[in-house]
Scaffold this motif. Structure first.
Motif, mmCIF file in Angstrom:
data_model
loop_
_atom_site.group_PDB
_atom_site.id
_atom_site.type_symbol
_atom_site.label_atom_id
_atom_site.label_comp_id
_atom_site.label_asym_id
_atom_site.label_seq_id
_atom_site.Cartn_x
_atom_site.Cartn_y
_atom_site.Cartn_z
ATOM 1 N N GLN A 64 -48.155 10.989 -44.108
ATOM 2 C CA GLN A 64 -48.381 12.425 -43.917
ATOM 3 C C GLN A 64 -47.386 13.208 -44.746
ATOM 4 O O GLN A 64 -46.173 13.034 -44.629
ATOM 5 C CB GLN A 64 -48.249 12.802 -42.439
ATOM 6 C CG GLN A 64 -48.655 14.249 -42.167
ATOM 7 C CD GLN A 64 -48.626 14.581 -40.691
ATOM 8 O OE1 GLN A 64 -47.631 14.308 -40.024
ATOM 9 N NE2 GLN A 64 -49.704 15.149 -40.180
ATOM 10 N N ALA A 65 -47.900 14.120 -45.596
ATOM 11 C CA ALA A 65 -47.031 14.947 -46.431
ATOM 12 C C ALA A 65 -46.653 16.208 -45.675
ATOM 13 O O ALA A 65 -47.410 16.702 -44.829
ATOM 14 C CB ALA A 65 -47.742 15.309 -47.732
ATOM 15 N N THR A 66 -45.480 16.708 -45.974
ATOM 16 C CA THR A 66 -45.014 17.955 -45.368
ATOM 17 C C THR A 66 -44.397 18.828 -46.433
ATOM 18 O O THR A 66 -44.037 18.362 -47.524
ATOM 19 C CB THR A 66 -43.956 17.690 -44.283
ATOM 20 O OG1 THR A 66 -42.821 17.046 -44.878
ATOM 21 C CG2 THR A 66 -44.523 16.818 -43.173
ATOM 22 N N MET A 67 -44.330 20.104 -46.140
ATOM 23 C CA MET A 67 -43.625 21.030 -47.019
ATOM 24 C C MET A 67 -42.902 22.051 -46.170
ATOM 25 O O MET A 67 -43.285 22.307 -45.016
ATOM 26 C CB MET A 67 -44.587 21.713 -47.991
ATOM 27 C CG MET A 67 -45.626 22.589 -47.321
ATOM 28 S SD MET A 67 -46.639 23.486 -48.519
ATOM 29 C CE MET A 67 -45.412 24.643 -49.129
ATOM 30 N N ASP A 68 -41.844 22.636 -46.716
ATOM 31 C CA ASP A 68 -41.058 23.622 -45.990
ATOM 32 C C ASP A 68 -41.464 25.023 -46.409
ATOM 33 O O ASP A 68 -41.919 25.257 -47.543
ATOM 34 C CB ASP A 68 -39.573 23.406 -46.248
ATOM 35 C CG ASP A 68 -39.050 22.149 -45.568
ATOM 36 O OD1 ASP A 68 -39.788 21.594 -44.707
ATOM 37 O OD2 ASP A 68 -37.942 21.709 -45.898
ATOM 38 N N GLN A 80 -39.262 26.451 -41.834
ATOM 39 C CA GLN A 80 -40.269 25.811 -40.984
ATOM 40 C C GLN A 80 -40.942 24.694 -41.775
ATOM 41 O O GLN A 80 -41.300 24.878 -42.937
ATOM 42 C CB GLN A 80 -41.318 26.831 -40.513
ATOM 43 C CG GLN A 80 -40.747 27.914 -39.606
ATOM 44 C CD GLN A 80 -41.779 28.989 -39.301
ATOM 45 O OE1 GLN A 80 -42.062 29.838 -40.134
ATOM 46 N NE2 GLN A 80 -42.341 28.950 -38.101
ATOM 47 N N ARG A 81 -41.113 23.566 -41.139
ATOM 48 C CA ARG A 81 -41.756 22.421 -41.796
ATOM 49 C C ARG A 81 -43.225 22.378 -41.371
ATOM 50 O O ARG A 81 -43.556 22.411 -40.182
ATOM 51 C CB ARG A 81 -41.051 21.129 -41.427
ATOM 52 C CG ARG A 81 -41.672 19.882 -42.042
ATOM 53 C CD ARG A 81 -40.635 18.809 -42.265
ATOM 54 N NE ARG A 81 -39.640 19.230 -43.256
ATOM 55 C CZ ARG A 81 -38.600 18.490 -43.620
ATOM 56 N NH1 ARG A 81 -38.400 17.292 -43.076
ATOM 57 N NH2 ARG A 81 -37.748 18.930 -44.515
ATOM 58 N N VAL A 82 -44.091 22.262 -42.345
ATOM 59 C CA VAL A 82 -45.538 22.318 -42.113
ATOM 60 C C VAL A 82 -46.159 20.998 -42.543
ATOM 61 O O VAL A 82 -45.984 20.575 -43.690
ATOM 62 C CB VAL A 82 -46.184 23.480 -42.883
ATOM 63 C CG1 VAL A 82 -47.692 23.518 -42.634
ATOM 64 C CG2 VAL A 82 -45.535 24.801 -42.512
ATOM 65 N N PRO A 83 -46.872 20.296 -41.647
ATOM 66 C CA PRO A 83 -47.574 19.059 -42.040
ATOM 67 C C PRO A 83 -48.809 19.387 -42.865
ATOM 68 O O PRO A 83 -49.536 20.322 -42.582
ATOM 69 C CB PRO A 83 -47.933 18.420 -40.701
ATOM 70 C CG PRO A 83 -48.037 19.571 -39.750
ATOM 71 C CD PRO A 83 -47.028 20.595 -40.205
ATOM 72 N N LEU A 84 -49.060 18.564 -43.879
ATOM 73 C CA LEU A 84 -50.188 18.794 -44.784
ATOM 74 C C LEU A 84 -51.264 17.733 -44.673
ATOM 75 O O LEU A 84 -52.348 17.904 -45.217
ATOM 76 C CB LEU A 84 -49.692 18.838 -46.238
ATOM 77 C CG LEU A 84 -48.616 19.881 -46.549
ATOM 78 C CD1 LEU A 84 -48.213 19.763 -48.004
ATOM 79 C CD2 LEU A 84 -49.127 21.276 -46.242
ATOM 80 N N GLY A 85 -50.995 16.600 -44.044
ATOM 81 C CA GLY A 85 -51.957 15.509 -44.031
ATOM 82 C C GLY A 85 -51.509 14.422 -44.974
ATOM 83 O O GLY A 85 -50.440 14.475 -45.582
ATOM 84 N N ALA A 86 -52.327 13.381 -45.114
ATOM 85 C CA ALA A 86 -51.974 12.230 -45.952
ATOM 86 C C ALA A 86 -51.829 12.649 -47.403
ATOM 87 O O ALA A 86 -52.562 13.504 -47.904
ATOM 88 C CB ALA A 86 -53.024 11.141 -45.812
ATOM 89 N N THR A 87 -50.905 12.055 -48.126
ATOM 90 C CA THR A 87 -50.702 12.352 -49.542
ATOM 91 C C THR A 87 -51.781 11.700 -50.387
ATOM 92 O O THR A 87 -52.373 10.696 -50.011
ATOM 93 C CB THR A 87 -49.323 11.836 -50.010
ATOM 94 O OG1 THR A 87 -49.277 10.426 -49.815
ATOM 95 C CG2 THR A 87 -48.209 12.492 -49.242
#
Length: 521
Positions: free
Chosen positions: A396-400, A382-389
């Motif tokens: 927008q940064a994301t992590m799995d 699942q890919r989760v958005p984290l907000g701006a880096t």
């Protein structure tokens, strides 16, 4: 490592004491409040005590010393130095004489118990101090005792003179018909000495006089509750510091980052502040304040040092539940993602998974489905958005994320399976960094089973939660499996942990039991 070494923590003694005082300030405050209060109340309950002093001038009787000499074979009961005078003043006869002067209204025993002779080494003046429950009663008591003492000295001197007179008269009687006695003293001289003794007896005044009469005191001498409370305050502070040091010595818990670092014998990667926002925030660090955000970035930065050793996967482990291991794992992953690292968080706690619930993610078959049912990881991730880096490289940064899936009663065989090892290797090829969250190591062996499948291990320890016994046990287990321990992250650091490198000056702290399940894991 010996227990004394465990407690040392590599701290200088002064800083260790300062830290303990800051951590256990409530003990010192409690003693500083309780001890003076008790002293004030106890002192206030005592009866009033008043004090009055009469002063006596003691004179040496040189004439008596010359006439009543060893040559007369007479006793010298009433002569001597001031120390003898003070001894005489302490006898019961003086107290009885004072009682007689007061008309028997106060017994001799009472007077003896209430009167004290105070010598003065710098002069021949002594003080006669009387204490009692009333201001009007102590002055007459001191004055009566002083008068009785003068009378006692006079009577003693007269007895000496009488004894000397008797001896000289006997010598005169034996010398009748001769010009001198057996010692060669003429009868004429003996008669002259007899006349001097009789004259001295008439002039005898006790060789003492009252130079200052006692007067009724204007205020009580005791009790003094305020003074007692002030003295007790100093004692209470010292007692509080002593108790704080004693509690620290008897404590089984690790209370300081330096102590934790020394116990694990591993470098300190960073300290995480005690904060509810840290526990409750999801992946994005934008929910944290600047200092909290920087704490996780500092851990990530220190971890980057090990890139030369090809750190592709990191196992997050702790000795006990409740040390914030899962919280550190997800925020560390978020910090790496915000810095532009291609990162994935793998929840390997198959017994008590919380990731889906705490983050509100849709449930999936999770890691269980991959290991047991052979589901393709691509269908689980699942890919989760984290907000701006933080570096501005991406809007927008994301992590799995791979969640654990349905809870399992005994998942150790899945963790130890070849499928788990293949999954980690596959993820290491696809991602720059794989962060794996595991259960507490001292409770179940799942996490330790993964040690040889990852590049390195990060130990998470919460101050005032982890115990010395649990930490030593985890340290021994990691040594036995030859784990590549990258360092220690200390969680729950607050103001009271006050060493300069660890105190961040954050807001109010909460105990671990008040934190959300994700933080307690």
């Amino acid at each position: 490592m010996a227990q004394s070494e465990d407690r040392a923590g590599g701290e200088a003694p002064f800083y260790a004491v300062v830290r303990i005082v800051r951590q256990r300030w409530w003990v010192i405050v409690l003693c500083a409040l309780l001890v003076p209060t008790v002293a004030y109340l106890v002192t206030s309950q005592k009866s009033d005590e008043f004090k009055a002093t009469a002063k006596l001038l003691l004179r040496s009787d040189s004439l008596t010393a010359g006439l009543v000499s060893p040559g007369t074979d007479a006793p010298t009961t009433g002569s001597g130095a001031d120390s003898t005078n003070l001894d005489l003043a302490s006898v019961r006869a003086v107290a009885q004489g004072a009682s007689n002067i007061l008309g028997g209204t106060v017994s001799a025993d009472t007077i003896a118990g209430r009167v004290e002779i105070v010598p003065n080494s710098d002069s021949s003046v002594i003080g006669v101090t009387a204490t009692g429950p009333t201001a009007r009663g102590v002055a007459p008591l001191a004055n009566a005792y002083a008068k009785a003492y003068i009378t006692f000295r006079k009577d003693a001197a007269l007895k000496d003179i009488e004894a000397a007179t008797t001896v000289i008269q006997k010598r005169i009687d034996r010398a009748l018909g001769t010009k001198s006695d057996a010692r060669g003293v003429s009868v004429k001289d003996l008669r002259a000495r007899m006349d001097d003794l009789q004259t001295l007896a008439g002039l005898q005044d006790g060789t003492a006089q009252i130079v200052e009469r006692a007067v009724p005191p204007l205020a009580r001498f005791a009790p003094k509750p305020r003074r007692a409370a002030i003295i007790a305050l100093g004692f209470g502070i010292v007692l509080g510091i002593g108790l704080a040091l004693l509690f620290e010595f008897l404590s089984r818990r690790l209370n300081d980052p330096a102590e934790i670092e020394e116990l694990y014998s591993e470098p300190l990667l960073g300290t995480i502040p005690e904060s509810r926002s840290v526990a409750e925030a999801g992946f994005g660090l934008n929910a944290l304040n600047a200092a909290e955000h920087a704490a996780f970035q500092r851990v990530r930065g220190n971890l980057r040092y090990y890139n030369d050793y090809n750190i592709g996967s990191v196992l997050i482990i702790s000795a006990l539940p409740g040390e914030g291991k899962s919280t550190v794992a997800r925020h560390l992953a978020a910090a790496a993602a915000e810095a532009g690292t291609n990162v994935i968080l793998l929840e390997a706690d198959l017994r008590l998974p919380t990731l889906v619930k705490s983050l509100g993610l849709p449930p999936t078959a999770g890691l269980i489905g991959i290991l047991r049912d052979g589901i393709d990881p691509a269908d689980i991730i699942q890919r989760v958005p984290l907000g701006a880096t933080s570096n501005g490289g991406s809007p927008q940064a994301t992590m799995d994320v791979i969640s654990a899936g349905a809870p399992q009663a005994n998942p150790t065989y899945l963790i130890e399976s070849d499928a788990m090892e293949r999954l980690i290797l596959d993820l290491e090829e696809r991602y720059d960094l794989v962060i794996i969250d595991t259960p507490a190591a001292t409770l179940v062996p799942d996490g330790l089973a993964l040690v040889d499948k990852v590049s390195g291990v990060i130990v998470v320890s919460r101050v005032r939660k982890n115990t010395r016994a649990a930490a030593r046990s985890l340290r021994g287990q990691l040594a036995n499996v030859r784990a590549n321990v990258l360092g220690v992250v200390v969680n729950g650091v607050g103001r009271a942990d006050g060493m300069p490198n660890y105190g961040y000056g954050y807001g109010p702290t909460k105990d671990a039991d008040e934190l959300t399940p994700s933080a307690r894991r």
